[in-house]
Design a protein around this motif. Structure first.
Motif, PDB file in Angstrom:
ATOM      1  N   ARG A 238     -11.407   5.003  -5.261  1.00  0.00           N
ATOM      2  CA  ARG A 238     -10.563   4.424  -4.685  1.00  0.00           C
ATOM      3  C   ARG A 238     -10.996   3.555  -3.212  1.00  0.00           C
TER       4      ARG A 238
ATOM      5  N   GLN B 273     -17.776   0.866   0.311  1.00  0.00           N
ATOM      6  CA  GLN B 273     -16.802   0.552   0.951  1.00  0.00           C
ATOM      7  C   GLN B 273     -16.913  -0.619   2.403  1.00  0.00           C
TER       8      GLN B 273
ATOM      9  N   ASN C  52       0.834  -1.580  -0.060  1.00  0.00           N
ATOM     10  CA  ASN C  52       0.321   0.285   0.500  1.00  0.00           C
ATOM     11  C   ASN C  52       1.281   1.092   0.106  1.00  0.00           C
TER      12      ASN C  52
ATOM     13  N   ASP D 188      -8.230   0.383  -2.545  1.00  0.00           N
ATOM     14  CA  ASP D 188      -7.917   0.395  -0.856  1.00  0.00           C
ATOM     15  C   ASP D 188      -8.311  -0.720  -0.643  1.00  0.00           C
ATOM     16  N   THR D 189      -9.284  -1.370  -1.073  1.00  0.00           N
ATOM     17  CA  THR D 189      -9.753  -2.750  -0.888  1.00  0.00           C
ATOM     18  C   THR D 189      -9.342  -4.012  -1.605  1.00  0.00           C
TER      19      THR D 189
ATOM     20  N   VAL E 275       0.266   4.330   0.367  1.00  0.00           N
ATOM     21  CA  VAL E 275       0.290   5.117   1.071  1.00  0.00           C
ATOM     22  C   VAL E 275       0.585   5.230   2.623  1.00  0.00           C
ATOM     23  N   THR E 276       0.519   3.786   3.242  1.00  0.00           N
ATOM     24  CA  THR E 276       0.661   3.445   4.108  1.00  0.00           C
ATOM     25  C   THR E 276       2.577   2.855   3.922  1.00  0.00           C
TER      26      THR E 276
ATOM     27  N   GLU F 101      -0.187  -5.641   1.812  1.00  0.00           N
ATOM     28  CA  GLU F 101      -1.806  -6.128   1.892  1.00  0.00           C
ATOM     29  C   GLU F 101      -1.901  -7.003   0.772  1.00  0.00           C
TER      30      GLU F 101
ATOM     31  N   GLU G 218     -15.418  -3.842   2.601  1.00  0.00           N
ATOM     32  CA  GLU G 218     -14.573  -3.990   4.301  1.00  0.00           C
ATOM     33  C   GLU G 218     -15.114  -6.462   4.965  1.00  0.00           C
TER      34      GLU G 218
END
Length: 171
Positions: A109, A71, A3, A113-114, A5-6, A10, A75
């Motif tokens: 996004r 989202q 990832n 992200d997922t 961003v972080t 993942e 999740e």
């Protein structure tokens, strides 16, 4: 996969089985039109061998509420793919372009992200008016877009399964 961003590691959500779970989010604004995409999407997936009970439909008030629902659904880890459908119309105050951009950017996004693919049948026509000719045209257009989304769904699920198999074999 990293990832960016972080910086954390993942994994993408693989297709869990030959019977994937699919979520459909439909905006209730102009539901008589929007539901046509949901119906044709579901019918075509069922014709392709996906169990209709594996397709869950979730209603939201309007298109702006789609990304948060996507989202939340992603999740849960339950769904292999999410398809969203809505109609964003020009109400005469030039807000529709901003809403459409916001919705599509947020949907992108969510999937990035997922790792859960999110397909869009969220449309923003330039000249929509609530007259019979436009209503009929867009009902039919959403049927077509639902069919196109079903084809994209099948291809995406197949691609995700290949990716998961390659990853499994590499480990």
């Amino acid at each position: 996969m990293t990832n960016h961003v972080t910086g954390s590691q993942e994994t993408l959500s693989p297709v869990k089985s030959s019977n994937p779970e699919i979520a459909v989010i439909q905006a209730n604004w102009h539901i008589d039109i929007v539901s046509q995409a949901t119906n044709s999407f579901t019918d075509d997936l069922e014709a392709a061998g996906i169990n209709r009970r594996a397709i869950s439909v979730f209603d939201v008030p309007g298109s702006l509420e789609i990304p948060l629902m996507a989202q939340k659904l992603a999740e849960t880890g339950r769904y292999d793919l999410i398809m969203a459908t809505g109609l964003i119309v020009d109400g005469g105050i030039y807000r529709h372009d901003f809403v459409a951009g916001t919705v599509l950017d947020a949907m992108m996004r969510v999937q990035l992200d997922t790792g859960v693919p999110v397909l869009s049948v969220v449309l923003t026509p330039h000249n929509f008016q609530e007259v019979p000719a436009h209503m009929d045209f867009f009902r039919e257009h959403f049927v077509l877009k639902g069919k196109e989304a079903a084809n994209a769904c099948l291809q995406t699920l197949s691609n995700m399964a290949l990716f998961s198999e390659e990853k499994r074999l590499a480990s």
